[in-house]
Design a protein around this motif. Structure first.
Motif, PDB file in Angstrom:
ATOM      1  N   LEU A  33     -12.466 -19.013   4.208  1.00  9.19           N
ATOM      2  CA  LEU A  33     -12.759 -18.625   2.835  1.00  9.19           C
ATOM      3  C   LEU A  33     -11.792 -19.292   1.858  1.00  9.19           C
ATOM      4  CD1 LEU A  33     -14.461 -16.877   0.911  1.00  9.19           C
ATOM      5  CD2 LEU A  33     -12.694 -15.138   1.149  1.00  9.19           C
ATOM      6  N   PHE A  34     -10.518 -19.421   2.231  1.00 11.53           N
ATOM      7  CA  PHE A  34      -9.560 -20.114   1.370  1.00 11.53           C
ATOM      8  C   PHE A  34      -9.997 -21.557   1.131  1.00 11.53           C
ATOM      9  CE2 PHE A  34      -6.565 -16.680   2.098  1.00 11.53           C
ATOM     10  CZ  PHE A  34      -5.868 -16.650   0.900  1.00 11.53           C
ATOM     11  N   TYR A  35     -10.472 -22.214   2.181  1.00 11.56           N
ATOM     12  CA  TYR A  35     -10.973 -23.581   2.014  1.00 11.56           C
ATOM     13  C   TYR A  35     -12.158 -23.610   1.051  1.00 11.56           C
ATOM     14  CZ  TYR A  35      -8.280 -25.000   6.135  1.00 11.56           C
ATOM     15  OH  TYR A  35      -7.289 -25.260   7.029  1.00 11.56           O
ATOM     16  N   ALA A  36     -13.086 -22.703   1.241  1.00 14.11           N
ATOM     17  CA  ALA A  36     -14.298 -22.667   0.410  1.00 14.11           C
ATOM     18  C   ALA A  36     -13.953 -22.401  -1.053  1.00 14.11           C
ATOM     19  CB  ALA A  36     -15.271 -21.610   0.929  1.00 14.11           C
ATOM     20  N   LEU A  37     -13.031 -21.477  -1.303  1.00 17.46           N
ATOM     21  CA  LEU A  37     -12.647 -21.192  -2.684  1.00 17.46           C
ATOM     22  C   LEU A  37     -11.941 -22.385  -3.317  1.00 17.46           C
ATOM     23  CD1 LEU A  37     -11.466 -17.498  -2.296  1.00 17.46           C
ATOM     24  CD2 LEU A  37     -13.578 -18.323  -3.328  1.00 17.46           C
ATOM     25  N   GLY A  38     -11.110 -23.059  -2.551  1.00 19.42           N
ATOM     26  CA  GLY A  38     -10.464 -24.265  -3.069  1.00 19.42           C
ATOM     27  C   GLY A  38     -11.481 -25.333  -3.435  1.00 19.42           C
ATOM     28  N   ILE A  39     -12.499 -25.476  -2.610  1.00 18.18           N
ATOM     29  CA  ILE A  39     -13.557 -26.451  -2.909  1.00 18.18           C
ATOM     30  C   ILE A  39     -14.306 -26.046  -4.174  1.00 18.18           C
ATOM     31  CG2 ILE A  39     -15.779 -27.322  -2.074  1.00 18.18           C
ATOM     32  CD1 ILE A  39     -14.527 -27.203   0.778  1.00 18.18           C
ATOM     33  N   LEU A  40     -14.615 -24.749  -4.308  1.00 13.55           N
ATOM     34  CA  LEU A  40     -15.318 -24.296  -5.513  1.00 13.55           C
ATOM     35  C   LEU A  40     -14.471 -24.490  -6.768  1.00 13.55           C
ATOM     36  CD1 LEU A  40     -17.078 -21.063  -4.251  1.00 13.55           C
ATOM     37  CD2 LEU A  40     -18.136 -23.227  -4.876  1.00 13.55           C
ATOM     38  N   TYR A  41     -13.169 -24.190  -6.667  1.00 11.17           N
ATOM     39  CA  TYR A  41     -12.281 -24.387  -7.818  1.00 11.17           C
ATOM     40  C   TYR A  41     -12.135 -25.863  -8.179  1.00 11.17           C
ATOM     41  CZ  TYR A  41     -10.601 -19.587  -8.331  1.00 11.17           C
ATOM     42  OH  TYR A  41     -10.495 -18.245  -8.579  1.00 11.17           O
ATOM     43  N   ILE A  44     -16.638 -26.952  -9.318  1.00 12.47           N
ATOM     44  CA  ILE A  44     -17.295 -26.319 -10.473  1.00 12.47           C
ATOM     45  C   ILE A  44     -16.776 -26.848 -11.804  1.00 12.47           C
ATOM     46  CG2 ILE A  44     -17.674 -24.132 -11.671  1.00 12.47           C
ATOM     47  CD1 ILE A  44     -17.970 -22.836  -8.940  1.00 12.47           C
ATOM     48  N   PRO A  45     -15.458 -26.991 -12.017  1.00 12.13           N
ATOM     49  CA  PRO A  45     -15.013 -27.548 -13.298  1.00 12.13           C
ATOM     50  C   PRO A  45     -15.501 -28.983 -13.525  1.00 12.13           C
ATOM     51  CG  PRO A  45     -13.197 -26.436 -12.249  1.00 12.13           C
ATOM     52  CD  PRO A  45     -14.323 -26.476 -11.263  1.00 12.13           C
ATOM     53  N   ARG A  46     -15.665 -29.737 -12.473  1.00  8.85           N
ATOM     54  CA  ARG A  46     -16.170 -31.108 -12.632  1.00  8.85           C
ATOM     55  C   ARG A  46     -17.648 -31.126 -12.989  1.00  8.85           C
ATOM     56  NH1 ARG A  46     -12.675 -34.955  -8.826  1.00  8.85           N
ATOM     57  NH2 ARG A  46     -10.747 -33.777  -9.041  1.00  8.85           N
ATOM     58  N   LEU A  47     -18.390 -30.136 -12.514  1.00 11.89           N
ATOM     59  CA  LEU A  47     -19.809 -30.067 -12.842  1.00 11.89           C
ATOM     60  C   LEU A  47     -20.057 -29.486 -14.232  1.00 11.89           C
ATOM     61  CD1 LEU A  47     -21.246 -28.769  -9.445  1.00 11.89           C
ATOM     62  CD2 LEU A  47     -21.352 -31.093 -10.352  1.00 11.89           C
ATOM     63  N   THR A  48     -19.269 -28.482 -14.608  1.00 14.25           N
ATOM     64  CA  THR A  48     -19.523 -27.797 -15.877  1.00 14.25           C
ATOM     65  C   THR A  48     -18.618 -28.255 -17.012  1.00 14.25           C
ATOM     66  OG1 THR A  48     -17.956 -26.023 -15.362  1.00 14.25           O
ATOM     67  CG2 THR A  48     -20.257 -25.714 -14.668  1.00 14.25           C
ATOM     68  N   GLY A  49     -17.491 -28.874 -16.698  1.00 14.90           N
ATOM     69  CA  GLY A  49     -16.557 -29.298 -17.737  1.00 14.90           C
ATOM     70  C   GLY A  49     -15.672 -28.173 -18.242  1.00 14.90           C
ATOM     71  N   ARG A  50     -15.705 -27.020 -17.606  1.00 15.71           N
ATOM     72  CA  ARG A  50     -14.883 -25.881 -18.026  1.00 15.71           C
ATOM     73  C   ARG A  50     -14.037 -25.415 -16.842  1.00 15.71           C
ATOM     74  NH1 ARG A  50     -20.000 -24.458 -20.410  1.00 15.71           N
ATOM     75  NH2 ARG A  50     -20.474 -23.257 -18.553  1.00 15.71           N
ATOM     76  N   GLU A  51     -12.797 -25.055 -17.153  1.00 19.64           N
ATOM     77  CA  GLU A  51     -11.905 -24.526 -16.135  1.00 19.64           C
ATOM     78  C   GLU A  51     -11.543 -23.096 -16.451  1.00 19.64           C
ATOM     79  OE1 GLU A  51      -8.385 -26.532 -15.052  1.00 19.64           O
ATOM     80  OE2 GLU A  51      -9.385 -28.424 -14.630  1.00 19.64           O
ATOM     81  N   ALA A  52     -11.262 -22.347 -15.421  1.00 19.57           N
ATOM     82  CA  ALA A  52     -10.749 -20.984 -15.602  1.00 19.57           C
ATOM     83  C   ALA A  52      -9.270 -21.081 -15.966  1.00 19.57           C
ATOM     84  CB  ALA A  52     -10.924 -20.192 -14.320  1.00 19.57           C
ATOM     85  N   GLY A  58      -4.151 -18.615 -10.246  1.00 17.16           N
ATOM     86  CA  GLY A  58      -2.942 -18.340  -9.472  1.00 17.16           C
ATOM     87  C   GLY A  58      -2.882 -16.902  -8.988  1.00 17.16           C
ATOM     88  N   ALA A  59      -3.258 -15.955  -9.856  1.00 17.97           N
ATOM     89  CA  ALA A  59      -3.262 -14.550  -9.460  1.00 17.97           C
ATOM     90  C   ALA A  59      -4.265 -14.318  -8.323  1.00 17.97           C
ATOM     91  CB  ALA A  59      -3.599 -13.665 -10.650  1.00 17.97           C
ATOM     92  N   HIS A  60      -5.425 -14.973  -8.405  1.00 21.48           N
ATOM     93  CA  HIS A  60      -6.422 -14.852  -7.332  1.00 21.48           C
ATOM     94  C   HIS A  60      -5.843 -15.347  -6.011  1.00 21.48           C
ATOM     95  CE1 HIS A  60     -10.058 -16.725  -5.212  1.00 21.48           C
ATOM     96  NE2 HIS A  60      -9.969 -15.464  -4.851  1.00 21.48           N
ATOM     97  N   PHE A  61      -5.214 -16.514  -6.046  1.00 18.20           N
ATOM     98  CA  PHE A  61      -4.654 -17.088  -4.817  1.00 18.20           C
ATOM     99  C   PHE A  61      -3.590 -16.173  -4.219  1.00 18.20           C
ATOM    100  CE2 PHE A  61      -1.171 -19.469  -2.877  1.00 18.20           C
ATOM    101  CZ  PHE A  61      -1.830 -20.007  -1.795  1.00 18.20           C
ATOM    102  N   PHE A 115      -9.255  -7.013  -5.079  1.00 19.96           N
ATOM    103  CA  PHE A 115      -8.878  -7.353  -6.457  1.00 19.96           C
ATOM    104  C   PHE A 115      -8.873  -8.870  -6.662  1.00 19.96           C
ATOM    105  CE2 PHE A 115      -6.744  -3.080  -6.491  1.00 19.96           C
ATOM    106  CZ  PHE A 115      -7.594  -2.524  -7.437  1.00 19.96           C
ATOM    107  N   ALA A 116      -8.445  -9.609  -5.653  1.00 14.89           N
ATOM    108  CA  ALA A 116      -8.452 -11.069  -5.756  1.00 14.89           C
ATOM    109  C   ALA A 116      -9.879 -11.581  -5.921  1.00 14.89           C
ATOM    110  CB  ALA A 116      -7.812 -11.680  -4.513  1.00 14.89           C
ATOM    111  N   HIS A 117     -10.825 -11.002  -5.217  1.00 14.40           N
ATOM    112  CA  HIS A 117     -12.205 -11.472  -5.329  1.00 14.40           C
ATOM    113  C   HIS A 117     -12.836 -11.059  -6.652  1.00 14.40           C
ATOM    114  CE1 HIS A 117     -11.719 -13.164  -1.513  1.00 14.40           C
ATOM    115  NE2 HIS A 117     -11.775 -12.039  -0.834  1.00 14.40           N
ATOM    116  N   ILE A 118     -12.396  -9.951  -7.217  1.00 21.99           N
ATOM    117  CA  ILE A 118     -12.831  -9.602  -8.576  1.00 21.99           C
ATOM    118  C   ILE A 118     -12.334 -10.660  -9.552  1.00 21.99           C
ATOM    119  CG2 ILE A 118     -12.552  -7.898 -10.437  1.00 21.99           C
ATOM    120  CD1 ILE A 118     -14.467  -7.024  -8.193  1.00 21.99           C
TER     121      ILE A 118
END
Length: 157
Positions: A33-41, A44-52, A58-61, A115-118
């Motif tokens: 799951l850590f790998y998958a979340l890293g890939i999504l992070y 997604i910003p490259r596809l949408t042009g927006r970053e969280a 960092g808090a999620h990680f 809480f991290a997944h929220i």
């Protein structure tokens, strides 16, 4: 001969519980799951042009990592003790009573991971759904190394 085989089986069981301790599948799932979340992070910003915001990423990680550690290590330790009790022929109910504090730590770790997944859901919302109020210019590098500017505006979203 029978006693030697019994001793060998005890050593094999002990090695299994020491290294895997009943929580190996949880660790295996969560590190993927850590790998998958890293890939999504990354994607997604490259596809949408927006970053969280970096603070929520960092808090999620950190919440997920600390939760994973609080979840995994107490279960490995408790399961090792439980396996030793079974090898020694103690009643099953005693091993269940022994595991109660370790299950408490598992609940604490699971809550931190929840809480991290929220936070991830919020980050995903910011990256995919939330509309920007201003246009932003980001610099990206193409494959040939030249700088390119890309304008991200709300009108196209």
């Amino acid at each position: 001969m029978r006693e030697q085989l019994k001793h060998f089986a005890r050593q094999i069981n002990l090695a299994f519980y020491r290294f895997y301790g009943g929580s190996f599948p949880y660790y295996n799932v969560w590190h993927h799951l850590f790998y998958a979340l890293g890939i999504l992070y990354t994607i997604i910003p490259r596809l949408t042009g927006r970053e969280a915001p970096q603070i929520t990423i960092g808090a999620h990680f950190w919440l997920a990592l600390i939760g994973l550690l609080f979840y995994t290590f107490p279960l490995m330790y408790g399961s090792t003790l439980r396996g030793l009790m079974w090898i020694d022929g103690k009643p099953f109910i005693e091993s269940v009573k022994l595991m109660a504090p370790y299950w408490l730590w598992r609940a604490i770790g699971g809550s931190l991971m929840w809480f991290a997944h929220i936070l991830f859901i919020y980050n995903f919302y910011v990256m995919v759904i939330k509309k920007n109020t201003t246009s932003s210019v980001s610099q990206e590098f193409s494959f040939n190394g030249e700088k390119q500017e890309r304008v991200v505006s709300n009108q196209n979203i």
